[in-house]
Write an enzyme that holds these catalytic residues in place. Structure first.
Site, mmCIF file in Angstrom:
data_model
loop_
_atom_site.group_PDB
_atom_site.id
_atom_site.type_symbol
_atom_site.label_atom_id
_atom_site.label_comp_id
_atom_site.label_asym_id
_atom_site.label_seq_id
_atom_site.Cartn_x
_atom_site.Cartn_y
_atom_site.Cartn_z
ATOM 1 N N CYS A 247 0.937 -0.809 0.124
ATOM 2 C CA CYS A 247 0.146 -0.257 -0.123
ATOM 3 C C CYS A 247 0.618 1.465 0.108
ATOM 4 C CB CYS A 247 -0.308 -0.073 1.024
ATOM 5 S SG CYS A 247 -1.523 1.386 2.157
ATOM 6 N N CYS B 72 -0.260 4.319 2.591
ATOM 7 C CA CYS B 72 0.671 3.638 4.511
ATOM 8 C C CYS B 72 2.152 4.299 3.534
ATOM 9 C CB CYS B 72 0.427 2.344 3.749
ATOM 10 S SG CYS B 72 -1.194 1.117 4.011
#
Length: 122
Positions: free
Chosen positions: A40, A43
């Site tokens: 991600c 993230c």
């Protein structure tokens, strides 16, 4: 407990996660969980910000959970998007911030933990 203040604690198995949750509940601390994933991009962007907030707000416990590693924990809290930041107070879900939204995350931390060191942020 003091050794774990100001840091993000990565939980790699359910026992570790449960132990951290129990310890935080017993200490009366708010738990902020970063549900993340290695693949991600957002993230990875927000991870250093989350670590910075852990230093600024030692009154909370900051946990990091990889949703691929701890699927059952992610499912328990109905996490469907990454990153998701979950706020747990007294063992119950108190709030949630979905997405790498730095300002929303900080405002929610201040709301639940207090403005202990918020004035130091820019």
């Amino acid at each position: 407990m003091a050794a774990e203040e100001g840091v993000v604690i990565a939980c790699h198995n359910k026992d570790e996660f449960d132990a951290q949750m129990t310890k935080a509940k017993e200490a009366g601390k708010v738990v902020i969980i970063d549900f993340t994933a290695s693949w991600c991009g957002p993230c990875r962007f927000i991870a250093p910000v989350f670590a910075e907030y852990a230093k600024k707000f030692p009154g909370a416990v900051f946990l990091k959970v990889d949703v691929d590693e701890l699927k059952e924990v992610a499912e328990k809290y109905n996490v469907e998007a990454m990153p998701t930041f979950l706020f747990i107070k007294d063992g119950a879900e108190a709030d949630k911030v979905v997405g790498a939204r730095k300002d929303d995350l900080q405002n929610t931390i201040v709301k639940h933990v207090g403005a202990t060191a918020a004035s130091a942020s820019a």
